[in-house]
Design a protein around this motif. Structure first.
Motif, PDB file in Angstrom:
ATOM      1  N   ALA A  96       0.844  -1.194   0.000  1.00 53.88           N
ATOM      2  CA  ALA A  96       0.000   0.000   0.000  1.00 53.88           C
ATOM      3  C   ALA A  96       0.878   1.242   0.000  1.00 53.88           C
ATOM      4  O   ALA A  96       1.901   1.297   0.683  1.00 53.88           O
ATOM      5  N   THR A  97       0.499   2.237  -0.774  1.00 52.27           N
ATOM      6  CA  THR A  97       1.270   3.477  -0.890  1.00 52.27           C
ATOM      7  C   THR A  97       0.362   4.668  -0.640  1.00 52.27           C
ATOM      8  O   THR A  97      -0.698   4.790  -1.272  1.00 52.27           O
ATOM      9  N   ASP A  98       0.778   5.537   0.268  1.00 54.90           N
ATOM     10  CA  ASP A  98       0.009   6.740   0.585  1.00 54.90           C
ATOM     11  C   ASP A  98       0.916   7.956   0.376  1.00 54.90           C
ATOM     12  O   ASP A  98       1.789   8.247   1.188  1.00 54.90           O
ATOM     13  N   LEU A  99       0.708   8.644  -0.745  1.00 55.01           N
ATOM     14  CA  LEU A  99       1.544   9.793  -1.095  1.00 55.01           C
ATOM     15  C   LEU A  99       0.715  11.074  -1.171  1.00 55.01           C
ATOM     16  O   LEU A  99       1.119  12.038  -1.827  1.00 55.01           O
ATOM     17  N   ARG A 100      -0.421  11.107  -0.481  1.00 57.60           N
ATOM     18  CA  ARG A 100      -1.297  12.284  -0.566  1.00 57.60           C
ATOM     19  C   ARG A 100      -0.590  13.551  -0.088  1.00 57.60           C
ATOM     20  O   ARG A 100      -0.816  14.627  -0.629  1.00 57.60           O
ATOM     21  N   SER A 101       0.258  13.422   0.922  1.00 56.16           N
ATOM     22  CA  SER A 101       0.937  14.607   1.445  1.00 56.16           C
ATOM     23  C   SER A 101       1.936  15.174   0.445  1.00 56.16           C
ATOM     24  O   SER A 101       2.220  16.378   0.459  1.00 56.16           O
ATOM     25  N   LEU A 102       2.486  14.324  -0.448  1.00 58.38           N
ATOM     26  CA  LEU A 102       3.425  14.833  -1.452  1.00 58.38           C
ATOM     27  C   LEU A 102       2.711  15.728  -2.454  1.00 58.38           C
ATOM     28  O   LEU A 102       3.262  16.731  -2.912  1.00 58.38           O
ATOM     29  N   ALA A 103       1.485  15.362  -2.813  1.00 58.46           N
ATOM     30  CA  ALA A 103       0.740  16.143  -3.800  1.00 58.46           C
ATOM     31  C   ALA A 103       0.360  17.524  -3.265  1.00 58.46           C
ATOM     32  O   ALA A 103       0.167  18.456  -4.047  1.00 58.46           O
ATOM     33  N   ALA A 104       0.266  17.662  -1.940  1.00 59.79           N
ATOM     34  CA  ALA A 104      -0.118  18.938  -1.338  1.00 59.79           C
ATOM     35  C   ALA A 104       1.080  19.681  -0.772  1.00 59.79           C
ATOM     36  O   ALA A 104       0.913  20.702  -0.100  1.00 59.79           O
ATOM     37  N   ARG A 105       2.276  19.220  -1.070  1.00 60.42           N
ATOM     38  CA  ARG A 105       3.473  19.778  -0.442  1.00 60.42           C
ATOM     39  C   ARG A 105       3.886  21.103  -1.074  1.00 60.42           C
ATOM     40  O   ARG A 105       3.888  21.247  -2.295  1.00 60.42           O
ATOM     41  N   ILE A 106       4.234  22.078  -0.223  1.00 67.26           N
ATOM     42  CA  ILE A 106       4.781  23.359  -0.671  1.00 67.26           C
ATOM     43  C   ILE A 106       6.082  23.573   0.100  1.00 67.26           C
ATOM     44  O   ILE A 106       6.060  24.002   1.261  1.00 67.26           O
ATOM     45  N   PRO A 107       7.232  23.263  -0.493  1.00 64.60           N
ATOM     46  CA  PRO A 107       8.499  23.419   0.233  1.00 64.60           C
ATOM     47  C   PRO A 107       8.767  24.865   0.599  1.00 64.60           C
ATOM     48  O   PRO A 107       8.383  25.798  -0.121  1.00 64.60           O
ATOM     49  N   GLY A 108       9.438  25.050   1.714  1.00 61.37           N
ATOM     50  CA  GLY A 108       9.805  26.408   2.108  1.00 61.37           C
ATOM     51  C   GLY A 108      10.966  26.962   1.317  1.00 61.37           C
ATOM     52  O   GLY A 108      11.093  28.169   1.133  1.00 61.37           O
ATOM     53  N   GLY A 109      11.851  26.073   0.821  1.00 59.45           N
ATOM     54  CA  GLY A 109      13.003  26.523   0.048  1.00 59.45           C
ATOM     55  C   GLY A 109      14.083  27.188   0.871  1.00 59.45           C
ATOM     56  O   GLY A 109      15.015  27.774   0.322  1.00 59.45           O
ATOM     57  N   LEU A 110      13.988  27.097   2.205  1.00 62.34           N
ATOM     58  CA  LEU A 110      14.946  27.793   3.056  1.00 62.34           C
ATOM     59  C   LEU A 110      16.338  27.177   2.987  1.00 62.34           C
ATOM     60  O   LEU A 110      17.331  27.848   3.263  1.00 62.34           O
ATOM     61  N   LEU A 111      16.419  25.894   2.621  1.00 64.62           N
ATOM     62  CA  LEU A 111      17.716  25.220   2.546  1.00 64.62           C
ATOM     63  C   LEU A 111      18.425  25.471   1.216  1.00 64.62           C
ATOM     64  O   LEU A 111      19.551  25.017   1.023  1.00 64.62           O
ATOM     65  N   GLY A 112      17.778  26.193   0.320  1.00 65.94           N
ATOM     66  CA  GLY A 112      18.394  26.486  -0.966  1.00 65.94           C
ATOM     67  C   GLY A 112      18.234  25.385  -1.984  1.00 65.94           C
ATOM     68  O   GLY A 112      18.746  25.483  -3.093  1.00 65.94           O
ATOM     69  N   HIS A 113      17.524  24.302  -1.635  1.00 65.60           N
ATOM     70  CA  HIS A 113      17.290  23.228  -2.581  1.00 65.60           C
ATOM     71  C   HIS A 113      15.933  22.595  -2.305  1.00 65.60           C
ATOM     72  O   HIS A 113      15.313  22.826  -1.265  1.00 65.60           O
ATOM     73  N   VAL A 114      15.476  21.788  -3.243  1.00 66.06           N
ATOM     74  CA  VAL A 114      14.243  21.030  -3.101  1.00 66.06           C
ATOM     75  C   VAL A 114      14.584  19.560  -3.299  1.00 66.06           C
ATOM     76  O   VAL A 114      15.190  19.185  -4.308  1.00 66.06           O
ATOM     77  N   ALA A 115      14.216  18.732  -2.316  1.00 63.81           N
ATOM     78  CA  ALA A 115      14.442  17.291  -2.379  1.00 63.81           C
ATOM     79  C   ALA A 115      13.094  16.596  -2.544  1.00 63.81           C
ATOM     80  O   ALA A 115      12.156  16.858  -1.783  1.00 63.81           O
ATOM     81  N   VAL A 116      12.990  15.724  -3.539  1.00 63.20           N
ATOM     82  CA  VAL A 116      11.752  15.003  -3.830  1.00 63.20           C
ATOM     83  C   VAL A 116      12.076  13.522  -3.947  1.00 63.20           C
ATOM     84  O   VAL A 116      13.037  13.145  -4.626  1.00 63.20           O
TER      85      VAL A 116
END
Length: 269
Positions: A96-116
């Motif tokens: 079973a896979t639950d990725l609902r939170s990924l679809a609603a994710r808005i990164p802050g970008g404070l670390l200077g990068h985005v990891a997915v």
């Protein structure tokens, strides 16, 4: 004659994504009595590049490993294995896979990068994790057809757009020409319009220069959802227009890395 032992049942892992971009793996491992490890092995590399995550009891017959967003996972595809009771790593299959939170994710970008990180089932039915690590990152959003072209909207992470910010179209591998396009920005949001009529036939990759020509060049991509491979899933609008080379059909598509590109195909006269 002793009959051969039946093949071991595949190890199944449930995956849950969190809003920070991390993943949790729950491996069904009833009867495991020793130390256990979840192993991610990167494909298509010269060496044996792996990441090991401890598997600890979470419930009866279930072992859990966590891959937090703070753990670096270089960009690529990572095949998932479990090594139980000191044995050899065995390939995992997705449960079973639950990725609902990924679809609603808005990164802050404070670390200077985005990891997915997005887990998915391969053609063989095995579990693999697709990882992206972009610094900075230009996320493609709405793609809106307009007469004779396309308007692209998105958001930049990890860098603040300056008044010199602009978009670029690169033909083929870049040797065929670069087209500069004006960019409209509002804080981290941006938009620009591509006129199809001025494009030569072929493939055009889309880039952003959020700090102008002297700053970094950033590939446009759509990463912040739960779809690991968009090319076979998303149907994007195409248009027939009159270009300098004659009538063409043009439209956007996502590459195998989920980067945004355009294809311009000449039509028979």
């Amino acid at each position: 004659m002793t009959p051969p032992n039946p093949p071991a049942a595949p190890l199944r892992a449930d995956c849950v994504g969190d809003s920070a971009g991390g993943l949790t793996f729950d491996v069904a491992a009833r009867g495991n009595t020793g130390a256990a490890l979840l192993v991610l092995r990167r494909r298509d590399t010269d060496g044996d590049e792996t990441v090991g995550l401890p598997l600890a009891p979470a419930a009866e017959g279930v072992l859990r490993a966590a891959l937090p967003s703070s753990v670096a996972l270089p960009e690529g595809r990572w095949d998932a294995y479990a090594a139980l009771s000191g044995g050899e790593p065995r390939r995992l299959v997705p449960g079973a896979t639950d990725l609902r939170s990924l679809a609603a994710r808005i990164p802050g970008g404070l670390l200077g990068h985005v990891a997915v990180r997005i887990p998915y089932a391969t053609r063989q039915g095995n579990l693999t994790v697709r990882s992206w690590l972009r610094a900075p990152h230009a996320e493609a959003g709405e793609l809106q057809p307009v007469p004779g072209g396309l308007t692209v909207r998105g958001r930049v992470y990890g860098i603040q757009p300056t008044p010199d910010a602009h978009a670029e179209l690169r033909h083929g591998a870049g040797e065929g020409g670069v087209r500069r396009l004006d960019l409209v920005t509002e804080r981290a949001d941006f938009s620009f319009t591509v006129p199809y009529g001025g494009l030569a036939p072929g493939d055009w990759s889309l880039w952003l220069r959020p700090a102008g020509a002297s700053g970094p060049v950033v590939r446009l991509a759509r990463l912040l959802d739960d779809v690991a491979d968009k090319y076979p899933v998303l149907t994007l609008p195409r248009a027939r227009v009159l270009a300098r080379s004659g009538h063409v059909e043009a439209g956007p598509y996502y590459t195998g890395d989920n980067d945004l590109s355009l294809s311009v195909v000449p039509l028979e006269p």
